[in-house]
Each structure stands twice: as structure tokens, then as C-alpha cells.
Design an enzyme around this catalytic site. Structure first.
Site, PDB file in Angstrom:
ATOM      1  N   SER A   1     -31.788 -15.382   5.142  1.00 33.85           N
ATOM      2  CA  SER A   1     -31.856 -14.215   5.886  1.00 33.85           C
ATOM      3  C   SER A   1     -32.337 -14.102   7.313  1.00 33.85           C
ATOM      4  O   SER A   1     -33.030 -15.129   7.490  1.00 33.85           O
ATOM      5  CB  SER A   1     -33.030 -13.343   5.074  1.00 33.85           C
TER       6      SER A   1
ATOM      7  N   ASP B   1     -30.226  -3.368  10.074  1.00 34.72           N
ATOM      8  CA  ASP B   1     -31.235  -4.294   9.601  1.00 34.72           C
ATOM      9  C   ASP B   1     -31.049  -5.380  10.752  1.00 34.72           C
ATOM     10  O   ASP B   1     -30.635  -6.520  10.489  1.00 34.72           O
ATOM     11  CB  ASP B   1     -30.864  -4.957   8.151  1.00 34.72           C
TER      12      ASP B   1
ATOM     13  N   HIS C   1     -35.499  -6.688   8.115  1.00 34.33           N
ATOM     14  CA  HIS C   1     -36.102  -6.495   6.645  1.00 34.33           C
ATOM     15  C   HIS C   1     -37.242  -7.834   6.686  1.00 34.33           C
ATOM     16  O   HIS C   1     -37.772  -8.064   5.485  1.00 34.33           O
ATOM     17  CB  HIS C   1     -35.123  -6.798   5.574  1.00 34.33           C
TER      18      HIS C   1
END
Length: 534
Positions: free
Chosen positions: A466, A336, A280
């Protein structure tokens, strides 16, 4: 005698794969050493053995304890002895065999080492010339019988062909002495220890918490920096920006430049050309030229840049954030995960491994088997899973913030804990008002779940984390088991992380569930960066 500092340490124990290394540990069990100090000595020795074993080398071990007489705990001339047997024998040894002995015969203990060396020299013939010998003596130095220990040291030096100080063969012998107890004869132990210019071989066994750092600096791991999952062991008190990088050497930053501005993600070095991160972090329009990876691997090398160009970005083929838009699910994070392949000039290493930059271990690879001290050819992926993610309720793990601070979590593995963790996904703002939605619509078994307050309060991730690794430690090595994907609540305001709430959760892609993708990109085509197992 001072506590150990970086400046005092010089001589290094060279750990070279395939090299010959003989290690002799001598423990003072005489009356002058308190029982508590004796157990501290044993722990020091065991910790040292464990540390050496984490480098995937196989030295020979000889262990002796002494009071009036010397007693062999582990016989170095016994070819059947390996590290597990040596560790077990020392762990179980009963020092009460010295109970009725009031003497402190350091010389006899060193004579025992000399006799073993003599035997091995005769047995190994010319090969013995290549052996590096390390003696680790833990004592208070208060000899009261048996003669001068330094005479035994002279014999050992002569046996190894070290005829004078500074001789070319000095590198094949290092005698370290750790002083133990409150009352240490510093003059005596200084006579025993090796003496080499700008090098330190005498230490005080004072604070067990400092041991790991002491061993770290005694060891020359220049031939081992490419091994996955190695990291610097240091206590919080002595942490600096440099030591933080050495503690988490796989952690890197990724910068994506778009028309709207720059965005950042984190990633983990997994090979000499690849960084593992989240899918992502990228859009379908992303081009490799717009992505840079920041890796501080210059290591004093002129012309090397910390900003790495990207050759290609590999997104998991099943990842599609818009897959369920027709069901009013705006974002769907299954699969992901992504790999970044860095550009290579075909000559120099793309990533120059050092103490500051080196790969983390990836499950189901031969490299991870070696780190777990398992047979590289017969160990299975299932065994890795049973060790790294056992179904025992929860498993301790950690992630790193963008400031390189370690945060601790528990991966929910037992069914009831995991299901509640999964159900809390629906508390996310993008899901909570979607009619008819259930948690399996947004969370699959490819996610590991952390966060919340049961059974303990977990830390939670922030947006800037992330793509980073969810990792855990086994056998003094670090293993990545997940990639940070998304969280159901934003508890981060500026640089501050708000207290974790009961239902605040984070979701991480489980690397055991994306093995086909990892194998295809890292282990199928030549060159094989990692050797995957079934």
C-alpha cells in the site's frame, strides 16, 4: 577479450547539462562483417543514442559507415541535425552502398572524423576547447587497406592538444571500440582505443541484452541524478540488492508507530523533500513525530541517517474513509492520496540524490515533459495523459512488492474492460453483503484498475504494498501514474502470493485526477519543488 564487467569499466562519458558533447559513431560495413552483425551494430548505435538522449542533453552527432570507402550517414557539421533526425537517418540507412566494396578502410573512417573535428574547431574557435569528444567505433578490426588507423588517432589527439599520454586534455577525448563478429583482430582494436590508467575502452559486442548495462557503466551521470525517472538498466541475472535499489530508486518505506504497534506503508520520492503515498496509511490522530520514512541516501556521508523525520503529512482534503458509513459502506477510499514533507535542517539536502535514491516523474510537470522529450513550455497535461494513459484498451504498468520485486499489470482503460474491473470491487468482503450497493458507490473515475486474468494474468498487490507507486516506462524514464490504494481480495499468505483469480482486482488513485492537490503542495508556494503545467 572478455565480456564487459563492472571492474573493466572506468572511463565515463560525462553528461553535463549545458556542456558541449560531440559524439561520433563509426560502423564497419565491410565484407568481413556478417549481415546479422552489421544489424547488431546498428542496433547498438541506436540504443546508445537513445540512452544518451534520456538525460535531457543535446549532443552533436556524427555517424559514418565504411568498407573500402567511408560514407557519412549523419553529418555533424550540419547545424540542422538534431537527435530525432540523426536517429531516423541511421535507422533508414541502406548499407548496400558498400556492397561492391571488398576493402576495410578503418583509417579513412577515422580520417573523416578528424576532418569534421578540424572544421568544427575552425568554426567554433575558442569554444571548441570545451568540447568533450566521444568516438564509438564498432568493427572487427580487420583493416586491409588505407594505412594505419592509429595514425589517424594520433592526428585527432594532436588536434585536441593531447601531446602525450596522461596529458591534462585526455578527458576531452574517449575512443571506445566494440568488437563485432566471431573473428576479431584484438591487437588492432586495442591500438585504436583510448588507453587510460585503470580504464576500459575495448568491449565485445556479444550479448545485446548486456548493452544497456554496458552503457550504464560508461556514462557519468553525477550531474543528472536529480532528473526524475532515471533508473539503472540491468538484466535480471546480474541483479543484487544494490542494483535493485538503483533500478527502483524512488521506492521508500514508511513506518507509523501507534499504541497498537508499528505499521508499514510504501511511498515514492517525488521531490527533494516529499514522498507520495496513500492517505489510508494514516489516521486522523496521527502526528508527524510518529511517522518515519526510511531512505538509504547516506551515500557514504558521515552523520546522515537513513531514518527521516517528518515535518508534516498532507492528506487530500476530500479523503474521508468514513464518508459513507451511514450507507453501510464501512470504508470509502476515494481521494486516497497523501504527501509527506520531510524535516529539513535548512543547510543539507533533505534527500541526497544519488543512483540509489532519486525521484520518479509525476505527470503534468515540466520535469515529466523533459523526460518525455517534449517542449517544457508548450506541452500540456492533456498530452501527458494521451502518452501515458492512451485509451487503447490496456496500458502496461508495474508495481513493487515490499521485497522490491517488480510485478507487471495492465491498466484497464477501454470502457468495457474498465467497467468490469470496477464492478468486481463489490467482491471485496467489506462490500459484498451490503444491500442495495452498486459499484459506483465505492469506485469513482479517480481510480485506475488492474488485476484479473483478461486479457492476461496480472499480478496483484498485498497489504504491505500500500502507498507504493503504479508506474510505467516511457523514453527510458519512469513515470508514476497511480498510488496503490486497495484490493478486493487478499491473495497473500505470509510471504507467498496466491495465483491471480479472474475477479481479483486492485485499485489505484489516478494522479491525473488529483492534480490540484499535487500542484498545491508541490508547485504553488515557494520553493516550487515541481513546475506544473496546465
Amino acid at each position: 577479450m572478455n565480456s564487459v564487467t563492472r571492474e573493466q569499466l572506468g572511463r565515463k562519458i560525462v553528461l553535463r547539462k549545458g556542456g558541449k558533447l560531440h559524439i561520433y559513431i563509426i560502423l564497419d560495413a565491410s565484407e568481413s562483417v556478417e549481415k546479422e552483425d552489421l544489424e547488431r551494430s546498428r542496433k547498438c548505435a541506436l540504443d546508445f543514442m537513445d540512452k544518451i538522449s534520456s538525460y535531457e542533453i543535446d549532443p552533436k552527432w556524427g555517424i559514418v559507415s565504411f568498407a573500402t570507402n567511408a560514407v557519412k550517414i549523419v553529418d555533424i557539421v550540419d547545424n540542422a541535425i538534431d537527435i530525432s533526425k540523426a536517429y531516423d537517418q541511421l535507422s533508414k540507412f541502406d548499407f548496400s552502398v558498400h556492397q561492391e566494396q571488398s576493402g576495410t578502410n578503418i583509417k579513412e573512417a577515422l580520417d573523416t572524423v578528424y576532418k569534421d573535428m578540424s572544421f568544427l574547431k575552425a568554426r567554433m574557435k575558442n569554444e571548441f576547447e570545451e568540447v568533450r569528444n566521444v568516438v564509438l567505433l564498432i568493427t572487427d578490426g580487420k583493416k586491409n587497406m588505407g594505412g594505419k588507423p592509429e595514425d589517424a588517432v594520433r592526428q585527432i589527439r594532436a588536434l585536441l592538444g593531447i601531446t602525450n599520454p596522461g596529458h591534462i586534455r585526455e578527458e576531452f577525448l574517449d575512443i571506445y571500440v566494440f568488437g563485432v563478429g566471431e573473428d576479431i583482430d584484438e591487437d588492432e582494436i586495442n591500438l585504436i582505443a583510448s588507453k587510460k590508467d585503470k580504464e576500459k575502452h575495448v568491449f565485445k559486442l556479444e550479448n545485446p541484452k548486456k548493452l544497456a548495462e554496458t552503457f550504464e557503466q560508461m556514462i557519468d551521470e553525477s550531474d543528472s541524478v536529480g532528473l526524475c525517472g532515471l533508473y539503472r538498466e540491468s538484466d535480471k541475472e546480474s541483479e543484487s540488492e544494490k542494483t535493485k535499489k538503483e533500478k527502483y530508486p524512488w521506492h521508500v518505506s514508511i513506518t507509523i508507530t501507534r499504541q497498537s504497534g508499528k505499521e508499514d506503508c510504501k511511498g515514492a520520492v517525488v521531490s527533494e523533500r516529499h514522498v507520495l503515498t496513500s492517505a489510508h496509511c494514516f489516521t486522523t490522530e496521527e502526528q508527524a513525530k510518529d511517522v518515519k520514512v526510511i531512505i538509504d541516501d547516506t551515500n557514504g556521508t558521515p552523520g546522515r541517517s537513513t531514518v527521516k523525520d517528518v515535518e508534516q503529512i498532507y492528506i487530500h482534503p476530500e479523503y474521508n474513509i468514513a464518508k459513507k458509513k451511514a450507507e453501510n459502506i464501512a470504508e470509502y477510499y476515494d481521494y486516497d492520496v497523501a504527501l509527506i514533507e520531510l524535516k529539513s535542517d535548512g543547510i543539507n539536502p533533505t534527500i541526497l540524490f544519488s543512483k540509489q535514491v532519486r525521484p520518479i516523474c509525476i505527470p503534468c510537470t515540466e520535469q515529466a515533459s523533459g523526460a518525455l522529450r517534449l517542449d517544457k513550455k508548450t506541452t500540456t497535461c492533456k498530452q501527458h495523459r494521451e502518452i501515458l494513459l492512451p485509451d487503447l484498451g490496456t496500458e502496461d504498468a508495474s508495481f513493487l512488492t515490499y521485497k522490491l520485486d517488480k510485478k507487471d499489470v495492465k491498466i484497464k482503460l477501454r470502457k468495457e474492460l474498465k467497467q468490469q474491473c470496477y464492478k468486481d470491487a463489490l467482491k471485496a468482503p467489506i462490500y459484498k453483503d451490503v444491500p442495495g450497493i452498486d459499484w459506483p458507490d465505492v469506485v469513482t473515475d479517480r481510480f485506475l484498475c488492474t488485476g484479473g486474468t483478461d486479457p492476461v494474468i496480472d499480478d496483484v498487490t498485498c497489504k504491505g504494498d500500500s502507498g507504493g507507486s503504479l508506474f510505467l516506462e516511457k523514453k527510458r524514464r519512469m513515470f508514476q501514474v497511480g498510488v496503490i490504494s486497495w484490493g478486493n481480495k487478499n491473495l497473500c499468505v505470509g510471504d507467498r502470493r496466491q495465483p491471480t483469480e479472474k475477479d481479483s482486482r486492485d485499485y489505484h488513485i489516478n494522479l491525473f485526477e488529483v492534480q490540484d492537490f499535487l500542484r498545491d503542495k508541490l508547485g504553488t508556494n515557494e520553493p516550487k519543488y515541481l513546475n506544473f503545467i496546465q
